[in-house]
Scaffold this motif. Sequence first.
Motif, PDB file in Angstrom:
ATOM      1  N   ALA A   8      34.109  -7.913 -10.362  1.00 31.53           N
ATOM      2  CA  ALA A   8      33.921  -7.565  -8.835  1.00 31.53           C
ATOM      3  C   ALA A   8      33.591  -8.711  -8.001  1.00 31.53           C
ATOM      4  N   GLU A   9      34.406  -9.833  -7.889  1.00 32.47           N
ATOM      5  CA  GLU A   9      33.935 -10.877  -6.946  1.00 32.47           C
ATOM      6  C   GLU A   9      34.655 -10.668  -5.593  1.00 32.47           C
ATOM      7  N   PRO A  10      33.912 -11.056  -4.542  1.00 38.20           N
ATOM      8  CA  PRO A  10      34.486 -10.911  -3.386  1.00 38.20           C
ATOM      9  C   PRO A  10      35.884 -11.795  -3.368  1.00 38.20           C
ATOM     10  N   LEU A  63      28.909 -11.749   0.620  1.00 37.95           N
ATOM     11  CA  LEU A  63      28.493 -11.680  -0.702  1.00 37.95           C
ATOM     12  C   LEU A  63      28.630 -12.864  -1.574  1.00 37.95           C
ATOM     13  N   ASP A  64      29.639 -13.925  -1.147  1.00 34.14           N
ATOM     14  CA  ASP A  64      29.370 -15.239  -1.943  1.00 34.14           C
ATOM     15  C   ASP A  64      28.283 -15.888  -1.882  1.00 34.14           C
ATOM     16  N   ASP A  65      27.457 -15.776  -0.696  1.00 36.86           N
ATOM     17  CA  ASP A  65      26.264 -16.424  -0.712  1.00 36.86           C
ATOM     18  C   ASP A  65      24.814 -15.893  -1.421  1.00 36.86           C
ATOM     19  N   TYR A  67      19.446 -12.201  -2.194  1.00 35.38           N
ATOM     20  CA  TYR A  67      19.448 -13.066  -1.362  1.00 35.38           C
ATOM     21  C   TYR A  67      17.929 -13.504  -0.497  1.00 35.38           C
ATOM     22  N   PRO A  68      17.671 -14.530  -0.396  1.00 34.15           N
ATOM     23  CA  PRO A  68      16.329 -14.965   0.050  1.00 34.15           C
ATOM     24  C   PRO A  68      16.174 -14.183   1.549  1.00 34.15           C
ATOM     25  N   ARG A 127      23.488  -7.103   6.703  1.00 34.03           N
ATOM     26  CA  ARG A 127      24.627  -6.373   6.391  1.00 34.03           C
ATOM     27  C   ARG A 127      25.564  -7.358   5.452  1.00 34.03           C
ATOM     28  N   VAL A 128      25.833  -6.767   4.348  1.00 31.92           N
ATOM     29  CA  VAL A 128      26.840  -7.568   3.244  1.00 31.92           C
ATOM     30  C   VAL A 128      28.132  -7.409   3.514  1.00 31.92           C
ATOM     31  N   LEU A 129      28.805  -8.514   3.678  1.00 35.57           N
ATOM     32  CA  LEU A 129      30.352  -8.783   3.993  1.00 35.57           C
ATOM     33  C   LEU A 129      30.795  -8.837   2.754  1.00 35.57           C
ATOM     34  N   TYR A 130      31.706  -8.083   2.233  1.00 36.17           N
ATOM     35  CA  TYR A 130      32.590  -8.169   1.186  1.00 36.17           C
ATOM     36  C   TYR A 130      34.013  -7.346   1.221  1.00 36.17           C
ATOM     37  N   ASP A 131      34.719  -7.503   0.386  1.00 38.48           N
ATOM     38  CA  ASP A 131      35.935  -6.965   0.447  1.00 38.48           C
ATOM     39  C   ASP A 131      36.172  -6.314  -0.997  1.00 38.48           C
ATOM     40  N   VAL A 132      36.562  -5.003  -1.295  1.00 38.63           N
ATOM     41  CA  VAL A 132      36.395  -4.499  -2.587  1.00 38.63           C
ATOM     42  C   VAL A 132      38.084  -4.031  -2.789  1.00 38.63           C
TER      43      VAL A 132
END
Length: 85
Positions: free
Chosen positions: A70-72, A10-12, A24-25, A56-61
């Motif tokens: 809600a930043e990763p 998600l940072d990207d 995301y492009p 697939r979006v990689l994130y930690d909630v």
Amino acid sequence: MSVFHDEVSLDDFDFDEDTQTYTYPCPCGDIFSITVEELEDGEEIARCPSCSLILRVLYDVESGEEEEEAEPRAKEPQQPQAGTK
């Protein structure tokens, strides 16, 4: 079973505060998108509206965060509980 084009942190993604959407492009020239609401509901798939690719979006909630914050975040190592080895 879904076949993902890629897995992206998600940072990207870029974030649009007005629409509360991460983008995301996509290789086709359009964009993958996923909203804050979808992420909060546990969704992890960003779709491109112009082609069949999905990410697939990689994130930690973290629980208790405000929507604006809600930043990763990286997962922190768990500390052993008192009285356990």
